[in-house]
Structures are given as C-alpha cells and as structure tokens.
Design an enzyme around this catalytic site. Structure first.
Site, PDB file in Angstrom:
ATOM      1  N   GLU A   1      33.055  19.116  97.873  1.00  0.00           N
ATOM      2  CA  GLU A   1      31.957  20.206  98.372  1.00  0.00           C
ATOM      3  C   GLU A   1      30.947  20.428  97.296  1.00  0.00           C
ATOM      4  OE1 GLU A   1      35.321  22.380 101.211  1.00  0.00           O
ATOM      5  OE2 GLU A   1      34.497  23.190  99.234  1.00  0.00           O
TER       6      GLU A   1
ATOM      7  N   GLY B 165      27.155  21.652  96.652  1.00  0.00           N
ATOM      8  CA  GLY B 165      26.100  22.320  97.107  1.00  0.00           C
ATOM      9  C   GLY B 165      24.800  22.619  96.138  1.00  0.00           C
TER      10      GLY B 165
ATOM     11  N   ARG C  73      19.142  35.320  90.906  1.00  0.00           N
ATOM     12  CA  ARG C  73      20.138  34.718  90.042  1.00  0.00           C
ATOM     13  C   ARG C  73      19.938  35.405  88.538  1.00  0.00           C
ATOM     14  NH1 ARG C  73      20.675  30.002  89.002  1.00  0.00           N
ATOM     15  NH2 ARG C  73      23.110  30.114  88.604  1.00  0.00           N
TER      16      ARG C  73
ATOM     17  N   CYS D  22      10.284  46.995  92.344  1.00  0.00           N
ATOM     18  CA  CYS D  22      10.367  48.188  91.608  1.00  0.00           C
ATOM     19  C   CYS D  22      11.413  48.467  90.675  1.00  0.00           C
ATOM     20  CB  CYS D  22      10.158  49.514  92.584  1.00  0.00           C
ATOM     21  SG  CYS D  22       8.966  49.437  93.622  1.00  0.00           S
ATOM     22  N   GLU D  23      11.805  47.173  89.862  1.00  0.00           N
ATOM     23  CA  GLU D  23      12.976  47.441  88.905  1.00  0.00           C
ATOM     24  C   GLU D  23      12.446  46.745  87.601  1.00  0.00           C
ATOM     25  OE1 GLU D  23      16.747  46.964  89.975  1.00  0.00           O
ATOM     26  OE2 GLU D  23      16.259  47.673  91.956  1.00  0.00           O
TER      27      GLU D  23
ATOM     28  N   TYR E  77      20.794  28.507  96.177  1.00  0.00           N
ATOM     29  CA  TYR E  77      21.079  30.089  95.860  1.00  0.00           C
ATOM     30  C   TYR E  77      19.830  30.672  95.643  1.00  0.00           C
ATOM     31  CZ  TYR E  77      25.466  27.934  95.929  1.00  0.00           C
ATOM     32  OH  TYR E  77      26.843  27.309  96.141  1.00  0.00           O
TER      33      TYR E  77
HETATM   34  C1  PLP Z   1      30.669  27.798  96.344  1.00  0.00           C
HETATM   35  C2  PLP Z   1      31.305  26.831  97.120  1.00  0.00           C
HETATM   36  C3  PLP Z   1      31.132  25.381  97.179  1.00  0.00           C
HETATM   37  C4  PLP Z   1      29.591  24.939  96.373  1.00  0.00           C
HETATM   38  O1  PLP Z   1      29.459  25.267  95.268  1.00  0.00           O
HETATM   39  P1  PLP Z   1      28.280  24.637  94.178  1.00  0.00           P
HETATM   40  O2  PLP Z   1      28.373  25.266  92.770  1.00  0.00           O
HETATM   41  O3  PLP Z   1      27.166  25.029  94.947  1.00  0.00           O
HETATM   42  O4  PLP Z   1      28.338  23.094  94.285  1.00  0.00           O
HETATM   43  C5  PLP Z   1      31.888  24.366  97.613  1.00  0.00           C
HETATM   44  N1  PLP Z   1      33.238  24.953  97.872  1.00  0.00           N
HETATM   45  C6  PLP Z   1      33.573  26.318  98.039  1.00  0.00           C
HETATM   46  C7  PLP Z   1      34.802  26.852  98.715  1.00  0.00           C
HETATM   47  C8  PLP Z   1      32.677  27.172  97.582  1.00  0.00           C
HETATM   48  O5  PLP Z   1      32.876  28.417  97.607  1.00  0.00           O
END
Ligand code: PLP
Length: 456
Positions: free
Chosen positions: A308, A310, A352, A383-384, A413
C-alpha cells in the site's frame, strides 16, 4: 543548502517532468510555472500527472514480475494509500495504472467509488470505523475490510449477516517492528493505537473469531510498520513475522490464508540530504525473496502479497507554488543574519514541518538568479512563529516580493492534511500533462468557507 536543480531522475527531489526553461523559470511537464501562477493563482499544488502514473505503474509492474507464479510465488497487488492524497482524478489514474485504492474513512471511500474504482479493489482501514463506514464498505462490496480490534469483528459480522453477504476481512497485525527513517526497532509491547498484537496473542484471537463467524471471510493478515522508511530491513522482519503466524494458523486449523499485505511507508527524497530511496523493483525483489524463502522454511504455499504505497506514488509528483511577499533580514546571535522569506501559504497547506519537523527545500520558480546565496527560512502568513515551510535553505540574496517559489515533494500529505487555519481557503490541485494544466481540485473560496457558518 540550496535546492538541487531538477534533473529528470526518478530519485531526485523534483518530479521527473520539472525543467528550467531557457530564460530560467521552472516548468512542470512543459507548463511554465509563471503562466500557471498567472492563470490559477497561488498558492497552488502542482501535480505532474505522468510522473505520478509512472510511479504507480512501476510499483504494479515490479510487484507483478517479482511475485509471478513462474517464480513460484502467488502474485501481488498494489493498493494506492489514498490518505496521501486522494481526488477523483488521482483515484482514476492509479486505477488505470493497475492499482487498487486503500481508504481509511468514509470520505476516502466515497471519492474512490465516485472515481469508478470497483469496491472489489478497495480496502478499508481504520482503528475506529463508524457503523456508517462499515455499512458503506459492506454495501459497496469492499474487497478487504482491515479489522483493527476484537470488538470490530462482531460489528462487521453483524452488518454482513444483515446484508446477507460474507464480508472479506484482513487482520491488522502489529508485529513489534517499528520503522521510520533509517532505523527500525523491534519491541515486545506495542504502545500505540493500531492493530492487534502478535506477541500478546490478540492477533491470533482475532483470526480464530473470524474463522468462526459465518458472515466473515478471512482473506489474510495485514502489517503496516510505519512511514518514510528507506531501509527495507523492517519490512523483511515484519513479513517474516506475519508469515509465521499464517503458518501457525494453518497448522492448527487447516486454514491457509490466501493473502498477506505488507503495508506502505516507502520513503521519498525531500531534500538533497536524503538518501535516494530504493526503486520499486528493488523493493519487490527483496520482499519476494523473503516471502519465498520464509514460506519454503515454514512449508506453506506462498500467499498472494499486497502492498500500500502512498507517499512514494504521489509525493515526488507534486510541488507547491507560492508567491513571495515580505522579505526580512533578521540578525542572529553571533552577528549572522537570516533572511525570512514570507509566502502566501504556510502551515495550512503544509503542516508537516510543524507536525514532524519535516525538512523541505525551495527554489526560485520565475527566474534564475546569479546573486550570492543567503541563509533563508521560508515562512507562511499564519499567526504562529512555528509557521515554517522550509527551515533552512540557501536562496539568492535578491529574492524579492513578487517572486515565485516552488517547494518540491509536497504531493503527499500536503493537500490531504491541509486546513483552513486563519480561515485561509485551501489551494487548488493542478494537474499538468503535456504542457496542459487543469484544476483537479479547485481552489476553495471565501464563499465556501462562509457557507459553513450558519449565522447570516
Ligand atoms: C499511511 C498508511 C499507508 C501509506 O503510507 P505511505 O507512507 O504514504 O506509503 C499504507 N497503509 C496504511 C495502513 C497506512 O496507515
């Protein structure tokens, strides 16, 4: 440290489509950022569509090839972790490139469904899913509901029974492997909110309860160890741990779960100081070796594997384009000076740095400058004093009001964690392909913000 010049390499901090024009401006996939800013305004997130698609496809192809049946393995699926950034367009792109979509809320699920992604290739995560979210997942035939607690099992089972279906579920296992950056630490106890612990026996208990529930189908085990991970050793340790549990379950119940998900978290480069991350092919080969070897040792047939990613799909594909306003020299102790460069966004479009101390870099986007470099800090308009976009960057001393500044690697993100702090409307997401720019998420307006206020 000044921003590295864009060089078109996948391991760079800029998306592969970023170049300098002959007169010194930055362009994304052929779109001059001066024109992008003039047409769409600033701040804006700019996504390089081909770069994103190429990264998605690279994961899909690398995992399909490394886990192919010809190599004695059972195949692999890649799910894009939508929390990094999800919109209808992005869900469509990654699906077109062969990925499923991983969601963590009803909102993310709704966007994936609106994009036409079939429920069967959508996953639903979450440590505290609502009944509405679980009901939507069951109704739309979500292919894997990732169970995160023992109490959730009964809730999903009841909802599936009421709907007259068998709901496919996975068990989120905390393996004791925590990873992030270059290190991983194995711990016996899991002092965090996610998953069911391997060592305490909670994960095994969940497996047994699911196997006993008529309305649930146990698809497999799930492990996600952290984020922004550049060292693959943590993934290998976690894979070995979940494969061992899978073999234990098979030995004692005769049920060999068909799938194992090894999560996301592959790191990217934010600044030139970050290591070049392993390419999808290397990640896939390393994991395929571990899965093959471990299953051979355990005497179990290998599972289908899913991952997975992201950040590593969308992060490097995006940059944030800001307009410079106030420029201020501030004297530091010891006689040095720092140039504070204020931009028209800040912690509302990139939390971040404030949240994690995350480092970024920045470069002039509207022109080239031969001026000497000065030690600069790029700050927002909130304002920080902690409203910092880039803590330390070398910028040309002639940086001035009206310049454009680009901050690379903000595709993940950034918009997904954006807020309307100080009632700042959130920036649009602009997709660029073949020199053409279009808003895939429009800029929020003051009317949008005022529309939520119920007092006339
Ligand atoms: C956040 C997350 C991801 C993706 O993480 P990346 O750092 O964006 O690759 C995949 N699986 C789960 C369960 C997550 O919480």
């Amino acid at each position: 440290m000044s921003a590295p010049e864009p060089d078109g390499t996948p391991g760079g901090v800029w998306s592969t489509g970023v170049r300098r024009t002959r007169d010194g401006a930055l362009a994304v996939a052929g779109a001059d950022l001066r024109e992008v800013a003039a047409e769409h305004g600033t701040p804006a997130y700019v996504l390089d569509e081909d770069d994103l698609r190429t990264r998605a496809r690279a994961f899909a192809e690398a995992f399909a090839s490394a886990f192919s049946p010809e190599r004695g393995l059972a195949g692999a699926d890649v799910y894009y972790a939508g929390k990094a950034f999800l919109s209808v367009a992005v869900a469509r792109w990654v699906h077109e490139e062969g990925l499923g979509v991983d969601t963590a809320t009803g909102g993310e699920l709704a966007v994936a469904l609106r994009a036409g992604v079939p429920g069967a290739v959508i996953g639903l995560h979450g440590n505290n899913k609502s009944d509405e979210e679980l009901t939507a997942a069951v109704r739309h035939g979500v292919g894997r509901i990732v169970v995160d607690s023992l109490s959730e099992i009964d809730r999903v089972a009841a909802l599936a029974a009421a709907a007259g279906v068998r709901a496919p579920v996975m068990v989120r296992v905390t393996t004791g492997v925590h990873a992030g950056g270059h290190e991983f630490i194995a711990t016996a106890h899991e002092d965090q909110k996610f998953g069911l612990s391997l060592t305490s026996g909670a994960a095994r208990k969940a497996v047994d309860e699911i196997l006993a529930a008529d309305s649930l189908e146990l698809v497999g085990l799930h492990s996600h160890i952290g984020s922004q991970i550049l060292d693959l050793a943590g993934f290998e340790a976690a894979a070995r741990a979940v494969l061992t549990l899978r073999a234990d379950v098979a030995r004692t119940t005769g049920r060999l779960m068909p799938e194992v998900d090894l999560g996301g978290g592959y790191g990217i480069r934010y600044t030139a100081a970050d290591a070049v991350p392993p390419a999808p092919r290397e990640i896939a080969e390393r994991l395929a070796t571990i899965v093959g070897d471990r299953c051979a040792d355990l005497g179990t047939a290998p599972p289908k594997v899913s991952i997975e990613p992201g950040r590593s799909v969308v992060g490097p594909a995006g940059l944030t384009l800001y307009r410079v306003g106030t420029v201020k020299d501030v004297a530091l102790d010891g006689g040095a000076a720092r140039t504070y460069v204020s931009v028209d966004g800040g912690m509302s479009d990139n939390i971040r740095p404030a949240l994690y101390g995350a480092a970024y870099t920045a470069a002039l986007a509207n022109r080239r400058s031969d001026a000497d470099l000065v030690s600069a800090r790029v700050v927002g308009k909130h304002c920080e004093s902690g409203d910092i976009v880039v803590r330390d960057v070398a910028l040309p001393a002639d940086v001035r009001d009206g310049d454009l500044l680009a901050v690379p690697a903000t595709g993940a993100y950034g918009r997904s964690m954006a807020s309307t702090y100080n009632l700042m409307p959130r920036p649009p997401v602009l997709a660029v392909r073949d020199g053409r720019t279009r808003a895939i998420v429009r800029r929020e307006s003051l009317d949008d913000l005022l529309a939520l206020d119920t007092e006339a």
